[in-house]
Design an enzyme around this catalytic site. Structure first.
Site, PDB file in Angstrom:
ATOM      1  N   TYR A 149       0.854  -1.175   0.000  1.00  0.00           N
ATOM      2  CA  TYR A 149       0.000   0.000   0.000  1.00  0.00           C
ATOM      3  C   TYR A 149       0.895   1.231   0.000  1.00  0.00           C
ATOM      4  O   TYR A 149       1.944   1.243  -0.629  1.00  0.00           O
ATOM      5  CB  TYR A 149      -0.975  -0.066   1.191  1.00  0.00           C
TER       6      TYR A 149
ATOM      7  N   LYS B 199     -20.927 -19.868 -10.228  1.00  0.00           N
ATOM      8  CA  LYS B 199     -20.137 -19.782 -11.459  1.00  0.00           C
ATOM      9  C   LYS B 199     -18.696 -19.381 -11.143  1.00  0.00           C
ATOM     10  O   LYS B 199     -17.742 -19.919 -11.706  1.00  0.00           O
ATOM     11  CB  LYS B 199     -20.770 -18.742 -12.389  1.00  0.00           C
TER      12      LYS B 199
ATOM     13  N   GLU C 223     -24.173 -13.731 -18.021  1.00  0.00           N
ATOM     14  CA  GLU C 223     -24.834 -14.927 -17.499  1.00  0.00           C
ATOM     15  C   GLU C 223     -26.314 -14.651 -17.222  1.00  0.00           C
ATOM     16  O   GLU C 223     -26.670 -13.613 -16.652  1.00  0.00           O
ATOM     17  CB  GLU C 223     -24.149 -15.351 -16.190  1.00  0.00           C
ATOM     18  N   ASP C 224     -27.157 -15.586 -17.638  1.00  0.00           N
ATOM     19  CA  ASP C 224     -28.575 -15.581 -17.250  1.00  0.00           C
ATOM     20  C   ASP C 224     -29.273 -14.259 -17.577  1.00  0.00           C
ATOM     21  O   ASP C 224     -30.000 -13.697 -16.757  1.00  0.00           O
ATOM     22  CB  ASP C 224     -28.715 -15.896 -15.754  1.00  0.00           C
TER      23      ASP C 224
ATOM     24  N   ASP D 284     -24.276 -18.682 -21.717  1.00  0.00           N
ATOM     25  CA  ASP D 284     -25.515 -19.391 -22.039  1.00  0.00           C
ATOM     26  C   ASP D 284     -25.635 -19.636 -23.541  1.00  0.00           C
ATOM     27  O   ASP D 284     -26.231 -20.622 -23.971  1.00  0.00           O
ATOM     28  CB  ASP D 284     -26.727 -18.594 -21.560  1.00  0.00           C
TER      29      ASP D 284
ATOM     30  N   ALA E 275     -35.465 -21.889 -29.734  1.00  0.00           N
ATOM     31  CA  ALA E 275     -34.829 -20.884 -30.591  1.00  0.00           C
ATOM     32  C   ALA E 275     -34.571 -19.608 -29.807  1.00  0.00           C
ATOM     33  O   ALA E 275     -34.809 -18.499 -30.288  1.00  0.00           O
ATOM     34  CB  ALA E 275     -35.696 -20.607 -31.820  1.00  0.00           C
TER      35      ALA E 275
ATOM     36  N   ALA F 213     -29.505 -20.004 -26.383  1.00  0.00           N
ATOM     37  CA  ALA F 213     -28.700 -21.215 -26.569  1.00  0.00           C
ATOM     38  C   ALA F 213     -28.961 -21.853 -27.926  1.00  0.00           C
ATOM     39  O   ALA F 213     -28.026 -22.209 -28.650  1.00  0.00           O
ATOM     40  CB  ALA F 213     -28.993 -22.207 -25.453  1.00  0.00           C
TER      41      ALA F 213
ATOM     42  N   ASN G 296     -33.347 -29.079 -18.169  1.00  0.00           N
ATOM     43  CA  ASN G 296     -33.010 -29.478 -16.803  1.00  0.00           C
ATOM     44  C   ASN G 296     -34.051 -28.966 -15.818  1.00  0.00           C
ATOM     45  O   ASN G 296     -34.527 -27.844 -15.962  1.00  0.00           O
ATOM     46  CB  ASN G 296     -31.631 -28.905 -16.426  1.00  0.00           C
TER      47      ASN G 296
ATOM     48  N   ASN H  89     -22.223 -30.348 -20.318  1.00  0.00           N
ATOM     49  CA  ASN H  89     -22.188 -29.312 -19.286  1.00  0.00           C
ATOM     50  C   ASN H  89     -21.207 -28.212 -19.682  1.00  0.00           C
ATOM     51  O   ASN H  89     -20.066 -28.485 -20.062  1.00  0.00           O
ATOM     52  CB  ASN H  89     -21.772 -29.949 -17.956  1.00  0.00           C
ATOM     53  N   ASN H  90     -21.650 -26.954 -19.542  1.00  0.00           N
ATOM     54  CA  ASN H  90     -20.812 -25.800 -19.892  1.00  0.00           C
ATOM     55  C   ASN H  90     -19.526 -25.705 -19.089  1.00  0.00           C
ATOM     56  O   ASN H  90     -18.602 -24.997 -19.497  1.00  0.00           O
ATOM     57  CB  ASN H  90     -21.587 -24.498 -19.671  1.00  0.00           C
TER      58      ASN H  90
END
Length: 389
Positions: free
Chosen positions: A36, A91, A133-134, A159, A192, A195, A284, A314-315
Site C-alpha cells: 500500500y 459460477k 450470465e442468465d 448461455d 430458438a 442457446a 433441466n 455441461n458448460n
C-alpha cells in the site's frame, strides 16, 4: 433431506461460496509500505503511462466479471439480480476450481439494455474478461454485440457460446460413434432462444450439415413472420430446404436432436422416426425425453444436462478453459475460430479407442479439460491476431 434442502442448508451455513483472499500477508511495516502506501504509487505511475501494464501489475490478468441482470436464471426465469447471486457465486467457484481463474459476481439492477451496456463498459477496466450470465433473450444478443464493439477485453455470453461449444464437441464424437458424416447430417434443435440460436450458428459454421431450428410454432424458415431479429438472421443459414411443420415433422429422418427447451417435448415415436438418432435432451432437470425412453425408441447415442446419466453435456467443460486461454494471451475478444477449436479440443479428450455410445464427452468433473481448451484458445488467439502478447 432432499437435494434442495441440503443445498439451502449449505448456503445458510456458508453465507456465500466465495471470498477475497490476500495473495501477500501483511506482517511488517515494509509489507504495508510495499503493498500500500507509499510503495503502491510506483505501479500506479507505470500503469498511468501504459495501461497494458495493468495486466502485469494487478490481478486483472486473471480476473473475470460474472455479470447478470437476473432475467433468465437457470430454470427459474426472471427472479431479479439479487436472487441470481447464488448462481453467479457458483459460477465463480467453477471458474476457480476448474480453470484457476479468479471471478467476481456482479448483479446489475436494470432491465434497460443501454443502462446494462453502459454499466458493464464503465467497470470493464477492472477485469480481463466479461462473462455474461442468465440474461434473457433477445436482449442478451444486443447486450453482447454492443459490449464487444466497445470493450477491449473478451465478452462471452456463456448461455449462448458455452452451450454451443460443448454441444458441438459432443456432436463430433457422437458422429464418430454412429458413423455419420460431417456435412451430411440433419440436426434438429428445439428451442430458438439464446442457446438454440448459438448452437445452430456454430454447427453451421463447423459444417455439420442442414440445421433446423424449431420454436413453439414449429420449424423456423426463412421468410417466416413474427421472428425476432436473431431468429431472422439465423433463418438465412438454416433449414436449407425451407421445410414447414411441427417438431415431429422435423425429426422425421433426422440424424440428431438437440433440446434446449422444455420437459417432455419429444415422444418415443418421434425418436423412432429418426435415422438412428443422436439425442441430446438438455432441458433441466427434466429433459425433453428421458434417456431410457429415447434408447428404447432406438436412439443410438443419448446425452443430457443431468449428472445422473452418461454423457452429461455441461458448460463447465468450456468457460474455465476459454477464459484461461484468452487471459493468458491478453486476448481482446473470443473469435469464432477460438470457439471451434475449443470444441475440437474437448472432443479430442476422448480417444477414438475409448469412444462409445455412453462415452462421448469428458466428465464435467475432469479438471484436465480447462488446460487443453486454454492452449487451443490461446493458440488461435495468436493466429487470429487478437492476442495482446
Amino acid at each position: 433431506m432432499t437435494l434442495d434442502e441440503k443445498a439451502l442448508q449449505l448456503h445458510y451455513e456458508m453465507q456465500g461460496k466465495i471470498e477475497v483472499v490476500s495473495r501477500k500477508p501483511v506482517c511488517t511495516r515494509e509489507d504495508l509500505s510495499l503493498l500500500y502506501t507509499p510503495g503502491v504509487a510506483e505501479p500506479c505511475r507505470v500503469i498511468a503511462k501504459d495501461e497494458s501494464e495493468s495486466y502485469r501489475l494487478t490481478r486483472r490478468s486473471n480476473l473475470v466479471a460474472v455479470i447478470t441482470d437476473g432475467t433468465a436464471v437457470l430454470g427459474l426465469g426472471d427472479i431479479g439480480p439479487v436472487a441470481g447471486m447464488p448462481v453467479m457465486e457458483g459460477k465463480c467457484v467453477l471458474f476457480k476450481e476448474f480453470g484457476g481463474v479468479d471471478a467476481f459476481p456482479i448483479c446489475v439492477d436494470s432491465k434497460d439494455v443501454d443502462t446494462i451496456v453502459q454499466t458493464i463498459h464503465l467497470i470493464s477496466k477492472s477485469f480481463g474478461g466479461i462473462n455474461l450470465e442468465d440474461i434473457s433473450a433477445p436482449r442478451c444478443f444486443e447486450i453482447e454485440r454492443r459490449l464487444k464493439e466497445i470493450c477491449d477485453i473478451p465478452v462471452f455470453h456463456d448461455d449462448q457460446h458455452g452451450t454451443a461449444i460443448v454441444v458441438a464437441a459432443a456432436m463430433l464424437n457422437a458422429m464418430k460413434v454412429t458413423g455419420k458424416k460431417m456435412g451430411q447430417m440433419k440436426i434438429v434443435i428445439n428451442g430458438a432462444g439464446a442457446a438454440g440460436i448459438a448452437i445452430g450458428k456454430l454447427l453451421v459454421q463447423m459444417g455439420f450439415g442442414n440445421i433446423i431450428l424449431c420454436d413453439i410454432n414449429g420449424m423456423i424458415c426463412e421468410g417466416d413472420a413474427g421472428l425476432n431479429a436473431e431468429q431472422e438472421k439465423v433463418s438465412h443459414i438454416t433449414n436449407l430446404h425451407h421445410e414447414k411443420g411441427t417438431l415431429a415433422d422435423a425429426l422425421r429422418d433426422a440424424d440428431a436432436f438437440v433440446g434446449v427447451s422444455r420437459p417432455n417435448m419429444v415422444t418415443k415415436e418421434m425418436v423412432a422416426s429418426m435415422n438412428e438418432g443422436i439425442v441430446f435432451a438438455m432441458a433441466n432437470p427434466v429433459p425433453e425425453i428421458m434417456p431410457e425412453d429415447a434408447k428404447d425408441a432406438g436412439a443410438a447415442v443419448v446425452g443430457t444436462g443431468r449428472s445422473d446419466y452418461p454423457n452429461q453435456i455441461n458448460n463447465v467443460l468450456v468457460f474455465p478453459g476459454i477464459f484461461k486461454g484468452a487471459l493468458a494471451v491478453h486476448a481482446r475478444e473470443i473469435t469464432e475460430n477460438m470457439k471451434i477449436r475449443a470444441a475440437y479440443a474437448i472432443a479430442s479428450l476422448i480417444p477414438d479407442a475409448q469412444l462409445s455410445a455412453e462415452n462421448i464427452i469428458p466428465s464435467a468433473l475432469d479438471k484436465t479439460v480447462a488446460d487443453v481448451v486454454a492452449k487451443a484458445v490461446a493458440d488461435v488467439a495468436r493466429e487470429d491476431g487478437v492476442a495482446g502478447i
